[in-house]
Every structure is written in C-alpha cells, then in structure tokens.
Design an enzyme around this catalytic site. Structure first.
Site, PDB file in Angstrom:
ATOM      1  N   THR A   1       1.522 -18.509   0.139  1.00  0.00           N
ATOM      2  CA  THR A   1       0.414 -19.231  -0.490  1.00  0.00           C
ATOM      3  C   THR A   1       0.504 -19.169  -2.009  1.00  0.00           C
ATOM      4  O   THR A   1       1.106 -18.243  -2.575  1.00  0.00           O
ATOM      5  CB  THR A   1      -0.933 -18.604  -0.048  1.00  0.00           C
ATOM      6  OG1 THR A   1      -2.006 -19.162  -0.802  1.00  0.00           O
ATOM      7  CG2 THR A   1      -0.931 -17.093  -0.278  1.00  0.00           C
ATOM      8  N   ASP A   2      -0.136 -20.130  -2.669  1.00  0.00           N
ATOM      9  CA  ASP A   2      -0.202 -20.102  -4.130  1.00  0.00           C
ATOM     10  C   ASP A   2      -1.161 -19.029  -4.640  1.00  0.00           C
ATOM     11  O   ASP A   2      -1.144 -18.666  -5.821  1.00  0.00           O
ATOM     12  CB  ASP A   2      -0.597 -21.473  -4.693  1.00  0.00           C
ATOM     13  CG  ASP A   2      -1.958 -21.975  -4.218  1.00  0.00           C
ATOM     14  OD1 ASP A   2      -2.605 -21.292  -3.392  1.00  0.00           O
ATOM     15  OD2 ASP A   2      -2.372 -23.062  -4.654  1.00  0.00           O
ATOM     16  N   GLU A   3      -1.991 -18.479  -3.757  1.00  0.00           N
ATOM     17  CA  GLU A   3      -2.986 -17.500  -4.198  1.00  0.00           C
ATOM     18  C   GLU A   3      -2.358 -16.191  -4.681  1.00  0.00           C
ATOM     19  O   GLU A   3      -3.014 -15.406  -5.371  1.00  0.00           O
ATOM     20  CB  GLU A   3      -4.002 -17.242  -3.088  1.00  0.00           C
ATOM     21  CG  GLU A   3      -4.825 -18.477  -2.755  1.00  0.00           C
ATOM     22  CD  GLU A   3      -6.004 -18.191  -1.848  1.00  0.00           C
ATOM     23  OE1 GLU A   3      -6.629 -17.130  -2.002  1.00  0.00           O
ATOM     24  OE2 GLU A   3      -6.301 -19.043  -0.987  1.00  0.00           O
TER      25      GLU A   3
ATOM     26  N   TYR B   1      -6.795 -10.742   0.706  1.00  0.00           N
ATOM     27  CA  TYR B   1      -5.903 -11.706   1.352  1.00  0.00           C
ATOM     28  C   TYR B   1      -4.674 -11.981   0.509  1.00  0.00           C
ATOM     29  O   TYR B   1      -3.530 -11.826   0.965  1.00  0.00           O
ATOM     30  CB  TYR B   1      -6.642 -13.024   1.633  1.00  0.00           C
ATOM     31  CG  TYR B   1      -5.699 -14.176   1.870  1.00  0.00           C
ATOM     32  CD1 TYR B   1      -4.783 -14.143   2.917  1.00  0.00           C
ATOM     33  CD2 TYR B   1      -5.700 -15.298   1.037  1.00  0.00           C
ATOM     34  CE1 TYR B   1      -3.898 -15.195   3.134  1.00  0.00           C
ATOM     35  CE2 TYR B   1      -4.838 -16.350   1.243  1.00  0.00           C
ATOM     36  CZ  TYR B   1      -3.933 -16.294   2.295  1.00  0.00           C
ATOM     37  OH  TYR B   1      -3.047 -17.323   2.502  1.00  0.00           O
TER      38      TYR B   1
END
Length: 353
Positions: A132-134, A158
């Site tokens: 993910t980009d997170e 997360y």
C-alpha cells in the site's frame, strides 16, 4: 499454475475473476476467510476447475509447504492482509500477526520451495507482494507524490505492519536471492469491496437512508485506483517486473474525501432518487486518530518501464462502482447480515482445512 493468498478478499477476488477472463492458467486460492473474506465474490467460479479454493492461513508453514509441493506453482501473489486502518487502531494485534508474522512464515515456506526447484523453474519463479501507499506516511498539500524512493514513515498500526512486511520481502531478496516483486498501490475501489471503506460505506449507508459519516473536515486527499486497473498492473508486474524492484501503482486521481462523497450522492440522486438529496445525509464526526492528510502516488516508473497505465478515470470508475452496488443489493444484504458466512458453510462444506 499460480498460488494466490487472500483471494477471497476484495482485491484478490477481483484479480482472480479478471485473470480467468484472460487466461486458462489455474489458480490455487488460499484464504483464511476472516470477516472480509467472502467466497460469494467468486460464486461464478464455483464449478470452474481453473479455480481451486483452499481454506488456510499463510502463517501455517506446514500447510503452505504442502500446497507448494503438491501444486508446484510458478508464482505466488500475496494479497493476504488485514487492511482497515480503523480496525488496526482498535485492535492492532491481528495486524501484527497477519501482516508481519504471517508474511514471515509465508516467505519461509516459499523460500524452502523455491530453493529446491530445478534451474529453469527456479529462475522463472516470482513472489509478488501486494502492499500500500500508506507505508510512505502523509504528504503536505503541495509536496510531490510518493515515488519508489520515498522514505517509509507509516503512521498507523496498519501501515506500520505493511511497512514491516515490505521490509521482510526486500530482505529475503537481498539475503537469500528470492525473486520478489513489490507493488505499492493507492486507494482501491470497485465491486465486492467490504462496506467499511469510504466508497462502499457511503453507497451502502445512502441506500439505507443512514448518515454518511465524514471524518474531520473531509479534506483528506487520496489517490483513487479502480480495482481492475490495479489487477492489470499486477499482471504486468508479474509478467515483466524485475526481481527485487518495487512498483508504485496509482490512478492519477487525487480527490478529497468530501469530493468523493458528493460525487456518490450526485450519482445516486440521478440513478435512484429519493425525496431529498442524498447530501442531506452527510454527517461530520470526530477525526480518526493519527489520520494522514494526503496520499499521492507517482506511477511514472511502471508506466515508463512496464508500459502500464490505468484505463479508468475516476468518473468512469465511480459510475461503474455505484451501478454495481445498485445492481447487487442481495450481496449487500448478505454482507450486512452475515449471511455470506452461511452461504460459505453451505456451498463449501467440504473445504479442506
């Protein structure tokens, strides 16, 4: 044959459906069937011999090793993950267990399998890790978008757990030579998404006449990627990506959350009008703890090196998404009532553990 982990979830299921529309290569689908794993997403494949579902946990090394030895896949694509930020805030333990410990055990199983392959299949084997980009953290309003060289600065349990899994995957390439590929995608949306994420939650609540809860001021910005575009990018990375490389996958669609909600309301006003505008249901709620302000993906690398671009604009993608939820009300009802689990038990009573 390829092995997919987490293939009953939102992105994994879309990937399998998309793959089998274009290929007769078999898929082994390993999924633990936690709350977001829904085999109804794959109901159209229930009698398709190209799709073999096996209930199991990526952290079960013995089981995964047996599957690899039995089916001899040429690739493993790891979609399996706990993925909802709100859930990670309230219960981070599951995220540590699945995203970090689970990925570690999966890598160990895959490394043992890969190391004993003959020369040609060993050279051609790939382990593709979907992330993910997170993991990159939060961007200021006018800061350039995330590239593959951006430092990791995760801000939620997360994203921290996904960052940890990314680092493990990288380490297994550099330490053991395992031919890995990593993709970091922006926010996905589309059919079969569990209604806890922004877009399906807004659609489902609106159709039920419930409040549309908006965190804070609603000006948090995300880059939105239609799920079938993400699937095509993963196929392309699997086909032509260079082992050890990371590829950012984005939709070039930066939008504030409030704009997303207003767009959904306008579409529903046109497609299924009610007595008052759906925007009247918008309700502001206390902002989420540690809420990242902006994510944005720079997807030039995958475009330049692998000749991939998204097909959908946000306008075409959100239209298809809203229409899908309107056309699939029984799916929504089953998700909300938990009846999808009864469907799994009835239709897959003989699933091997």
């Amino acid at each position: 044959m390829i092995l997919i982990t987490g293939g009953a979830g939102f992105i994994g299921a879309n990937f399998i459906l998309d793959w089998l529309k274009q290929s007769d290569e078999k898929i082994i689908n390993l999924d633990k069937l936690t709350y977001a794993g829904n085999l109804q997403n794959l109901a159209s494949l229930s009698n398709d011999p190209r799709h073999i579902f096996i209930k199991g946990d990526i952290g079960d090394t013995e089981h995964v090793s047996q599957l690899l030895a039995q089916h001899q896949p040429r690739a493993v694509i790891n979609f399996a993950a706990e993925s909802h930020v709100d859930r990670s805030i309230h219960g981070p333990g599951d995220f540590i267990q699945t995203n970090i410990i689970g990925t570690f055990h999966l890598l160990e199983s895959v490394r043992a399998y890969w190391s004993q392959l003959e020369a040609e299949p060993k050279q051609n084997f790939r382990f593709l890790h979907v992330s993910t980009d997170e993991v990159y953290g939060s961007l200021a309003e006018n800061t350039p978008a995330f590239t593959e060289q951006h430092c990791y600065k995760p801000n939620s349990p997360y994203s921290a757990s996904k960052a940890s899994s990314d680092h493990l995957v990288r380490a297994y390439h550099h330490t053991y030579g395992l031919p890995v590929l990593t993709t970091n995608c922006s926010n996905n949306y589309g059919p079969y998404q569990f209604p806890e994420k922004l877009i399906p939650l807004m659609i489902v609540n609106a159709l039920a006449g419930k409040p549309l809860p908006i965190y804070g001021d609603g000006q948090q910005i995300r880059d939105w990627l239609y799920v079938t575009d993400h699937c095509s990018a993963i196929r392309r990375v699997l086909e032509a990506g260079i082992p050890g490389e990371t590829y950012n996958i984005g939709g070039w669609n930066e939008k504030p959350n409030m704009t997303i909600v207003h767009t959904i309301c306008t579409l529903l006003d046109n497609l299924q009008p009610i007595s008052s505008p759906y925007q009247d249901l918008i309700t502001y709620v206390k902002d989420r703890s540690g809420h990242d302000r902006r994510y944005a993906i720079d997807a030039h690398k995958i475009e330049r090196e692998l000749n991939w671009k998204p097909v959908e604009t946000f306008e075409t993608g959100i239209q298809k998404t809203v229409q899908w939820y309107l056309n699939n009300q029984p799916w929504i009802t089953d998700i909300q009532s938990g009846a999808y689990r009864e469907w799994i038990e009835k239709n897959y009573a003989a699933i091997g553990e």
